[in-house]
Design a protein around this motif. Structure first.
Motif, PDB file in Angstrom:
ATOM      1  N   ALA A  32       0.832  -1.211   0.000  1.00  0.00           N
ATOM      2  CA  ALA A  32       0.000   0.000   0.000  1.00  0.00           C
ATOM      3  C   ALA A  32       0.863   1.255   0.000  1.00  0.00           C
ATOM      4  O   ALA A  32       0.570   2.230  -0.709  1.00  0.00           O
ATOM      5  CB  ALA A  32      -0.931  -0.010   1.214  1.00  0.00           C
ATOM      6  N   ILE A  33       1.934   1.229   0.767  1.00  0.00           N
ATOM      7  CA  ILE A  33       2.852   2.376   0.805  1.00  0.00           C
ATOM      8  C   ILE A  33       3.533   2.540  -0.545  1.00  0.00           C
ATOM      9  O   ILE A  33       3.615   3.649  -1.081  1.00  0.00           O
ATOM     10  CB  ILE A  33       3.880   2.204   1.946  1.00  0.00           C
ATOM     11  N   ALA A  34       4.004   1.440  -1.106  1.00  0.00           N
ATOM     12  CA  ALA A  34       4.675   1.492  -2.416  1.00  0.00           C
ATOM     13  C   ALA A  34       3.738   2.025  -3.496  1.00  0.00           C
ATOM     14  O   ALA A  34       4.151   2.840  -4.338  1.00  0.00           O
ATOM     15  CB  ALA A  34       5.190   0.103  -2.798  1.00  0.00           C
ATOM     16  N   ASP A  35       2.485   1.591  -3.482  1.00  0.00           N
ATOM     17  CA  ASP A  35       1.506   2.079  -4.460  1.00  0.00           C
ATOM     18  C   ASP A  35       1.322   3.580  -4.350  1.00  0.00           C
ATOM     19  O   ASP A  35       1.274   4.293  -5.370  1.00  0.00           O
ATOM     20  CB  ASP A  35       0.149   1.390  -4.266  1.00  0.00           C
ATOM     21  N   ARG A  36       1.222   4.080  -3.162  1.00  0.00           N
ATOM     22  CA  ARG A  36       1.033   5.515  -2.967  1.00  0.00           C
ATOM     23  C   ARG A  36       2.274   6.300  -3.402  1.00  0.00           C
ATOM     24  O   ARG A  36       2.165   7.383  -3.968  1.00  0.00           O
ATOM     25  CB  ARG A  36       0.683   5.803  -1.508  1.00  0.00           C
ATOM     26  N   MET A  37       3.427   5.716  -3.150  1.00  0.00           N
ATOM     27  CA  MET A  37       4.665   6.384  -3.578  1.00  0.00           C
ATOM     28  C   MET A  37       4.768   6.397  -5.098  1.00  0.00           C
ATOM     29  O   MET A  37       5.228   7.380  -5.678  1.00  0.00           O
ATOM     30  CB  MET A  37       5.871   5.714  -2.934  1.00  0.00           C
ATOM     31  N   GLU A  38       4.301   5.329  -5.742  1.00  0.00           N
ATOM     32  CA  GLU A  38       4.287   5.305  -7.209  1.00  0.00           C
ATOM     33  C   GLU A  38       3.353   6.374  -7.760  1.00  0.00           C
ATOM     34  O   GLU A  38       3.556   6.870  -8.875  1.00  0.00           O
ATOM     35  CB  GLU A  38       3.847   3.935  -7.709  1.00  0.00           C
ATOM     36  N   ASP A  39       2.333   6.723  -6.977  1.00  0.00           N
ATOM     37  CA  ASP A  39       1.398   7.772  -7.386  1.00  0.00           C
ATOM     38  C   ASP A  39       1.911   9.172  -7.078  1.00  0.00           C
ATOM     39  O   ASP A  39       1.207  10.152  -7.293  1.00  0.00           O
ATOM     40  CB  ASP A  39       0.041   7.562  -6.702  1.00  0.00           C
ATOM     41  N   THR A  42       5.336  11.221  -1.092  1.00  0.00           N
ATOM     42  CA  THR A  42       6.594  10.917  -0.414  1.00  0.00           C
ATOM     43  C   THR A  42       6.351   9.716   0.494  1.00  0.00           C
ATOM     44  O   THR A  42       5.203   9.337   0.755  1.00  0.00           O
ATOM     45  CB  THR A  42       7.072  12.098   0.447  1.00  0.00           C
ATOM     46  N   GLU A  43       7.421   9.145   1.007  1.00  0.00           N
ATOM     47  CA  GLU A  43       7.288   7.999   1.910  1.00  0.00           C
ATOM     48  C   GLU A  43       6.446   8.366   3.133  1.00  0.00           C
ATOM     49  O   GLU A  43       5.551   7.606   3.535  1.00  0.00           O
ATOM     50  CB  GLU A  43       8.677   7.528   2.331  1.00  0.00           C
ATOM     51  N   GLU A  44       6.722   9.517   3.703  1.00  0.00           N
ATOM     52  CA  GLU A  44       5.986   9.953   4.884  1.00  0.00           C
ATOM     53  C   GLU A  44       4.511  10.194   4.568  1.00  0.00           C
ATOM     54  O   GLU A  44       3.627   9.825   5.351  1.00  0.00           O
ATOM     55  CB  GLU A  44       6.600  11.225   5.482  1.00  0.00           C
ATOM     56  N   GLU A  45       4.218  10.801   3.433  1.00  0.00           N
ATOM     57  CA  GLU A  45       2.835  11.034   3.025  1.00  0.00           C
ATOM     58  C   GLU A  45       2.105   9.712   2.806  1.00  0.00           C
ATOM     59  O   GLU A  45       0.939   9.565   3.179  1.00  0.00           O
ATOM     60  CB  GLU A  45       2.786  11.862   1.737  1.00  0.00           C
ATOM     61  N   ALA A  46       2.808   8.756   2.200  1.00  0.00           N
ATOM     62  CA  ALA A  46       2.211   7.444   1.931  1.00  0.00           C
ATOM     63  C   ALA A  46       1.853   6.733   3.231  1.00  0.00           C
ATOM     64  O   ALA A  46       0.772   6.145   3.358  1.00  0.00           O
ATOM     65  CB  ALA A  46       3.165   6.599   1.100  1.00  0.00           C
TER      66      ALA A  46
END
Length: 90
Positions: A32-39, A42-46
């Motif tokens: 889920a974090i990786a998907d958000r970062m791909e979008d 930032t890591e913290e935002e994800a």
């Protein structure tokens, strides 16, 4: 919060789960974090976008409780089915 910190926290809070279940949960959140970062996050935002740590923990504990109830019902049904099969064989 960084992904590593979140994962460490989650592992600490869910220490009592079977290893396989814990790893599945950690993989889910890592994806889920990786998907958000791909979008573009930032890591913290994800990590922040996942929700509060308290909410995540509450949801996971509720799901674990429900899963345990299902397992218990399943075991009861299997036990009853086994008893029926044995009695039919007699």
């Amino acid at each position: 919060m960084k992904k590593q910190d979140f994962t460490k926290w989650l592992r600490y809070k869910l220490y009592d789960l079977p290893t396989e279940e814990l790893e599945r949960i950690l993989q889910y959140y890592s994806d889920a974090i990786a998907d958000r970062m791909e979008d573009g996050m930032t890591e913290e935002e994800a990590v922040d976008a996942l929700g509060t740590r308290e909410d995540i923990l509450t949801i996971l504990r509720q799901l674990q409780d429900e899963l345990e109830e299902v397992r218990q019902r399943h075991q009861k049904i299997r036990t009853e089915a086994d008893a029926l099969v044995l009695s039919a064989q007699l």
